[in-house]
Write a protein that holds these residues in place. Structure first.
Motif, PDB file in Angstrom:
ATOM      1  N   LEU A 137       0.821  -1.353  -0.005  1.00 46.99           N
ATOM      2  CA  LEU A 137       0.008  -0.109  -0.082  1.00 46.99           C
ATOM      3  C   LEU A 137       0.981   1.359  -0.182  1.00 46.99           C
ATOM      4  O   LEU A 137       0.535   2.146  -0.833  1.00 46.99           O
ATOM      5  CB  LEU A 137      -0.852  -0.057   1.304  1.00 46.99           C
ATOM      6  N   GLN A 194       0.879   4.375  -2.683  1.00 48.93           N
ATOM      7  CA  GLN A 194       0.776   5.701  -2.205  1.00 48.93           C
ATOM      8  C   GLN A 194       1.807   6.487  -2.836  1.00 48.93           C
ATOM      9  O   GLN A 194       1.850   7.903  -2.858  1.00 48.93           O
ATOM     10  CB  GLN A 194       0.501   5.818  -0.647  1.00 48.93           C
ATOM     11  N   TYR A 227       1.522   7.586  -6.344  1.00 45.66           N
ATOM     12  CA  TYR A 227       0.450   8.463  -6.291  1.00 45.66           C
ATOM     13  C   TYR A 227       1.012   9.949  -6.071  1.00 45.66           C
ATOM     14  O   TYR A 227       0.836  10.906  -6.673  1.00 45.66           O
ATOM     15  CB  TYR A 227      -0.629   8.322  -5.394  1.00 45.66           C
ATOM     16  N   HIS A 280      -3.560  -2.199  -5.301  1.00 41.35           N
ATOM     17  CA  HIS A 280      -4.265  -0.538  -4.888  1.00 41.35           C
ATOM     18  C   HIS A 280      -3.934   0.421  -5.888  1.00 41.35           C
ATOM     19  O   HIS A 280      -5.059   1.074  -5.884  1.00 41.35           O
ATOM     20  CB  HIS A 280      -3.108  -0.207  -3.829  1.00 41.35           C
ATOM     21  N   HIS A 337      -7.500   0.398  -7.672  1.00 40.36           N
ATOM     22  CA  HIS A 337      -8.223   1.115  -7.004  1.00 40.36           C
ATOM     23  C   HIS A 337      -8.328   2.579  -6.865  1.00 40.36           C
ATOM     24  O   HIS A 337      -9.196   3.280  -7.002  1.00 40.36           O
ATOM     25  CB  HIS A 337      -8.558   0.335  -5.466  1.00 40.36           C
ATOM     26  N   PHE A 338      -6.874   3.015  -7.160  1.00 37.05           N
ATOM     27  CA  PHE A 338      -6.617   4.496  -7.170  1.00 37.05           C
ATOM     28  C   PHE A 338      -6.846   5.050  -8.591  1.00 37.05           C
ATOM     29  O   PHE A 338      -6.965   6.400  -8.753  1.00 37.05           O
ATOM     30  CB  PHE A 338      -5.330   4.774  -6.896  1.00 37.05           C
TER      31      PHE A 338
END
Lengths: 237, 237
Positions: A36, A40, A43, A73, A76-77
């Protein structure tokens, strides 16, 4: 500002072992939090509105597992990950992580060289802190492509082919490989001394006591964040 | 704005079952993400600079497991959690989650009534979407204290003792229990129709296809966030 103290490969292996024995963590838990934090960091580097297509290169071990979790993840983002996972390790966990991606219709490719030409960003989850020695097939051509491509790369824990304590290789396919960004898991490894890009730390699951015991510094996480950006060579920003 | 469609108790159980069979998820993975989102909702409600002491009341099932995971993350965020976990379920996972907290020296108490008088916030992780029927010992006095105390409460998935489809109980210890905040996991349950506080959704691990299949809406997560605040009765803010 002083650099965070680093975690060598033997200490990192001993820490993982302690977390999973007396610490009572399952590898599923640790990898979920680590993966995760990689997603992130991606991102923070470039959101899916800018870099929709992410090629995630996964090795056969736990570094590859972190990449498999990160890719889920990322989906999903709002990203479109594509997986390169040519050598699946024996632990049944890897098959489960793969199935989770297949359920999301995330594509797997066998052709890294073609795929890198069509992607906006690469995540290098090939080798982690336990890497040493030679790059085995089929990864030499992949690492050569990472070293030569202009596509930006986020490396997980270590730029693949770098020696964990001695940094960039002096020969072989990784010569000249300097990824755009690095996410160190738990703590920076000694190789960050040679790293020049943007640098994140993730994998927020150890206590101050554990960090003291293993001789590294807790990263300066903010609030409830699972990832933090620090200086390229590990100093606090 | 229209409320998000809710997920009834049978559908929620079937979804968990599907995620862990054909979805290939382990309960460790799902609980890690769910518990992290609970801890992050707590941070959004009140950071540790304001509400340092958190009393986490955990039931014997998966709702309690989410509370155990949340408490570990709260510790890393700078809170001082205290655990009330009087009836440990049989799954070995609960023992591991407990051990992880014990390693962080998080205290466990048997006396909820004294503990609630000394805390800044309570997390109610006693019963979740599989609750129905009567509140069993030792929880009636705990739920009565939650209903009567002025200490703010974040409930996980359901205010404990509420009927998942029919909302607040008409008799028993939970009469008048209306927590300050609620975090719905995966999707709001039908009981949110009667809920009046701040409302979060967490547990970001299902795809749009799965949401469609089970007839609920994906929560409006932003960026790489693992938790999102929505209206008390499930409408988008």
């Amino acid at each position: 500002m002083a650099a965070l103290r680093t975690l060598g490969p033997k200490a990192a292996a001993a820490l993982d072992e302690e977390l999973m024995s007396s610490g009572a963590f399952s590898i599923d838990q640790l990898m979920e939090i680590a993966g995760l934090s990689c997603a992130q960091a991606m991102y923070l580097l470039s959101p899916p509105t800018k870099s929709r297509n992410i090629l995630v290169a996964c090795g056969p071990g736990n570094n590859g597992g972190d990449g498999l979790v990160a890719a889920r993840h990322l989906h999903h983002f709002g990203y479109r990950p594509t997986m390169y996972f040519p050598k699946q390790g024996k632990n049944e966990l890897y098959q489960r992580l793969r199935t989770q991606l297949e359920q999301l219709k995330v594509p797997f490719t066998d052709d890294f060289i073609s795929a890198i030409g069509k992607t906006d960003y690469v995540i290098d989850a090939i080798f982690g802190f336990s890497f040493s020695g030679e790059v085995r097939e089929p990864f030499p051509a992949v690492i050569k492509a990472l070293a030569e491509s202009k596509v930006p790369v986020l490396a997980v824990d270590a730029p693949s082919s770098w020696n964990i304590e001695e940094g960039p290789p002096k020969d072989g396919p990784g010569v000249g490989y300097q990824p755009t960004a690095l996410i160190s898991l738990t703590a920076p490894k000694p190789l960050v001394k040679w790293f020049k890009g943007r640098h994140f730390v993730g994998g927020r699951f150890v206590s101050r006591e554990i960090a003291e015991k293993y001789g590294f510094d807790l990263p300066p996480y903010q609030g409830s964040d699972q990832v933090v950006e620090i200086g390229s060579q590990g100093e606090k920003l």
